[in-house]
Design an enzyme around this catalytic site. Structure first.
Site, PDB file in Angstrom:
ATOM      1  N   TYR A 115      -7.883 -49.912 -29.711  1.00 12.43           N
ATOM      2  CA  TYR A 115      -7.988 -48.836 -28.711  1.00 12.43           C
ATOM      3  C   TYR A 115      -9.014 -47.822 -29.177  1.00 12.43           C
ATOM      4  O   TYR A 115      -8.986 -47.394 -30.332  1.00 12.43           O
ATOM      5  CB  TYR A 115      -6.642 -48.124 -28.542  1.00 12.43           C
ATOM      6  CG  TYR A 115      -5.933 -48.524 -27.267  1.00 12.43           C
ATOM      7  CD1 TYR A 115      -6.549 -48.337 -26.037  1.00 12.43           C
ATOM      8  CD2 TYR A 115      -4.663 -49.080 -27.291  1.00 12.43           C
ATOM      9  CE1 TYR A 115      -5.924 -48.706 -24.867  1.00 12.43           C
ATOM     10  CE2 TYR A 115      -4.023 -49.447 -26.126  1.00 12.43           C
ATOM     11  CZ  TYR A 115      -4.656 -49.263 -24.900  1.00 12.43           C
ATOM     12  OH  TYR A 115      -4.040 -49.627 -23.745  1.00 12.43           O
ATOM     13  N   GLU A 146     -10.264 -44.804 -27.054  1.00 16.45           N
ATOM     14  CA  GLU A 146     -10.554 -43.759 -26.066  1.00 16.45           C
ATOM     15  C   GLU A 146     -11.461 -42.700 -26.674  1.00 16.45           C
ATOM     16  O   GLU A 146     -11.257 -42.270 -27.814  1.00 16.45           O
ATOM     17  CB  GLU A 146      -9.267 -43.068 -25.600  1.00 16.45           C
ATOM     18  CG  GLU A 146      -8.580 -43.799 -24.484  1.00 16.45           C
ATOM     19  CD  GLU A 146      -7.365 -44.543 -24.961  1.00 16.45           C
ATOM     20  OE1 GLU A 146      -7.404 -44.999 -26.129  1.00 16.45           O
ATOM     21  OE2 GLU A 146      -6.411 -44.663 -24.175  1.00 16.45           O
ATOM     22  N   ASP A 180     -28.263 -49.617  -7.690  1.00 18.25           N
ATOM     23  CA  ASP A 180     -27.278 -50.547  -8.242  1.00 18.25           C
ATOM     24  C   ASP A 180     -28.033 -51.846  -8.512  1.00 18.25           C
ATOM     25  O   ASP A 180     -28.319 -52.625  -7.595  1.00 18.25           O
ATOM     26  CB  ASP A 180     -26.138 -50.766  -7.252  1.00 18.25           C
ATOM     27  CG  ASP A 180     -25.113 -51.767  -7.778  1.00 18.25           C
ATOM     28  OD1 ASP A 180     -25.382 -52.418  -8.809  1.00 18.25           O
ATOM     29  OD2 ASP A 180     -24.052 -51.915  -7.144  1.00 18.25           O
ATOM     30  N   THR A 197     -24.179 -54.435 -13.726  1.00 16.85           N
ATOM     31  CA  THR A 197     -23.169 -55.225 -14.424  1.00 16.85           C
ATOM     32  C   THR A 197     -23.884 -55.953 -15.556  1.00 16.85           C
ATOM     33  O   THR A 197     -25.116 -56.048 -15.573  1.00 16.85           O
ATOM     34  CB  THR A 197     -22.490 -56.247 -13.493  1.00 16.85           C
ATOM     35  OG1 THR A 197     -23.496 -56.971 -12.800  1.00 16.85           O
ATOM     36  CG2 THR A 197     -21.555 -55.573 -12.524  1.00 16.85           C
ATOM     37  N   LYS A 200     -24.278 -60.800 -15.045  1.00 20.75           N
ATOM     38  CA  LYS A 200     -25.010 -61.592 -14.040  1.00 20.75           C
ATOM     39  C   LYS A 200     -26.331 -62.048 -14.667  1.00 20.75           C
ATOM     40  O   LYS A 200     -26.311 -62.830 -15.617  1.00 20.75           O
ATOM     41  CB  LYS A 200     -25.198 -60.779 -12.762  1.00 20.75           C
ATOM     42  CG  LYS A 200     -23.873 -60.409 -12.074  1.00 20.75           C
ATOM     43  CD  LYS A 200     -24.109 -59.781 -10.725  1.00 20.75           C
ATOM     44  CE  LYS A 200     -22.829 -59.495  -9.975  1.00 20.75           C
ATOM     45  NZ  LYS A 200     -22.186 -58.226 -10.314  1.00 20.75           N
ATOM     46  N   ARG A 257     -18.445 -59.790 -19.192  1.00 19.54           N
ATOM     47  CA  ARG A 257     -18.138 -59.045 -17.968  1.00 19.54           C
ATOM     48  C   ARG A 257     -18.029 -57.567 -18.321  1.00 19.54           C
ATOM     49  O   ARG A 257     -17.295 -57.183 -19.237  1.00 19.54           O
ATOM     50  CB  ARG A 257     -16.827 -59.537 -17.355  1.00 19.54           C
ATOM     51  CG  ARG A 257     -16.838 -60.996 -17.031  1.00 19.54           C
ATOM     52  CD  ARG A 257     -15.741 -61.395 -16.106  1.00 19.54           C
ATOM     53  NE  ARG A 257     -16.153 -61.221 -14.739  1.00 19.54           N
ATOM     54  CZ  ARG A 257     -16.858 -62.121 -14.034  1.00 19.54           C
ATOM     55  NH1 ARG A 257     -17.216 -63.267 -14.578  1.00 19.54           N
ATOM     56  NH2 ARG A 257     -17.208 -61.884 -12.802  1.00 19.54           N
TER      57      ARG A 257
END
Ligand code: DSN
Length: 418
Positions: free
Chosen positions: A55, A57, A201, A228, A231, A237
């Protein structure tokens, strides 16, 4: 020593069998969905690594949990490489994927109810560009521009008229099914006229910008670019928000704590190694070949009398109007090509009279096929197979013959990482 995969096989034979089935499907078929790709072997290693246990954060140097020595290293590497590759002042590499990435921009830079000028879904825009069914479509006042009915390209006169009438706070370009390049100068001039923030985008073509095969919106003074990472960039991802320094703090706060909690550090490690690859000559050659292949496949289909939206392509994808070309709706066309191990996706076309699950076309793209090493001559072959298949969807002899030929063909092109 027992490998992790062997442990999976022993512990959960059902999931193991599905994983092996998917590997085989990827090897014995040709992937032509424009948003899909084969990631690099080292990305697969990072995704299945111990970084998934952590984790983190916060941001490097300012975390809410201890034990961040190595997570800080990889996130800093990913951010610095993103800035170098996309020639921008700030990079946030934490968005979990494309939708969260775009949501973080709208929520960070705008107020609910503000107007955003963006492309209509059926004309090529994405769900997160304000489709009425999306949460963002309800929260913000999206004004959706469309393409010119004559040649299918973006109607910049209409975009300007819409901007002058609605005074948007943001002008957004970028697409998920528009097969042409973008006139960034024109978008920027329109946005400047009404004092709007400019955003691209670049999710679909981010890898082609990184590989310098397509133009970079930052070269035209754009404020924000999202992409992203899985792609055309060929990474894990994920999503990135890239922006000018003046927006950095608002974007970072919007991603965390505004929208997300713990970032996926295994994916961020994958983004870091992808962005190292993106700086190589080999990646630049790959990006160029994606475009060459796309043009070749589009030309082959058009020579065979297929009708393509906008009459061709400038990028990695094309949209085939299968109703007009073959008298088949997009669902039947997709299913017919599935039978010969060629994977595409059904696609709405501008002002489609048919519904989204049975639209008028299919979308085809070359990033994944190019990652396997396919070149122009292979695109001609693919064009022939696609065209023959869609002309004889019920002829079992033709379907069987093409499926066999595709399987043999695929053996020449190993899938990276498998
Ligand atoms: N699913 C992606 C695409 O195919 O374009 C966008 O979300």
């Amino acid at each position: 020593m027992t490998s992790n995969l062997e442990i999976l096989q022993q512990q959960d034979p059902d999931v193991y069998a599905a994983l092996k089935g998917e590997e085989q499907r990827q090897k014995s078929g040709i992937e032509l969905i424009p948003s899909e790709n084969y990631t690099f072997p080292e990305v697969l290693s990072t995704l299945g690594s111990v970084f998934t246990n952590k984790y983190s954060e916060g941001y490097p140097g300012r975390r809410y949990y201890g034990g961040q020595e190595y997570t800080d290293q990889i996130e800093t590497l990913a951010r610095d490489r993103a800035k170098a590759v996309f020639k921008c002042e700030h990079a946030n590499v934490q968005p979990l994927s494309g939708s969260a990435m775009n949501q973080a921009v709208y929520l960070g830079l705008l107020e609910p109810g503000d107007s955003i000028l963006a492309m209509d879904l059926s004309h090529g825009g994405h769900l997160t560009h304000g489709a009425p069914v999306s949460h963002m479509g309800k929260l913000f006042n999206f004004v959706r521009y469309v393409t010119n009915p004559v040649d299918g390209s973006i109607d910049y006169d209409q975009v300007r008229k819409d901007a002058l009438e609605h005074k948007p706070k943001m002008v957004l370009c970028g697409y998920t099914s528009y097969p042409r390049d973008i006139d960034y100068e024109n978008f920027k001039a329109i946005a400047d006229e009404v004092g709007a923030i400019t955003m691209t985008d670049a999710s679909h073509f981010g890898g082609l910008v990184a590989g310098e095969a397509m133009r970079n919106p930052f070269d035209f003074g754009f404020d924000v670019v999202t992409t992203t990472t899985h792609k055309s960039l060929r990474g894990p991802r994920g999503g990135m928000v890239l922006c000018k320094k003046e927006f950095a703090s608002k974007i970072d706060k919007s991603v965390f704590p505004g929208l997300q909690g713990g970032p996926h550090m295994n994916a961020i490690a994958g983004i870091a190694v992808t962005l190292k690859r993106a700086q190589t000559q080999e990646f630049k050659d790959y990006a160029q070949q994606v475009l060459v292949n796309s043009k070749m496949l589009a030309n082959e289909l058009m020579q065979r009398q297929a009708s393509l939206v906008t009459g061709g392509t400038d990028n990695h994808m094309m949209v085939v109007d299968t109703m007009e070309s073959y008298g088949l709706d997009g669902r039947v066309a997709e299913e017919t090509l599935d039978k010969v191990n060629i994977t595409t996706n059904k696609q709405i076309i501008p002002d489609d009279p048919l519904p989204p699950l049975r639209p008028s076309g299919i979308r085809i793209g070359t990033p994944a096929a190019t990652a396997r090493g396919m070149v122009e001559v292979d695109m001609k072959q693919l064009g022939e197979w696609i065209d023959r298949c869609l002309r004889s969807p019920d002829d079992e002899a033709v379907i069987g013959e093409i499926k066999g030929a595709v399987e043999t063909f695929c053996k020449k092109f190993p899938v990276p990482g498998i």
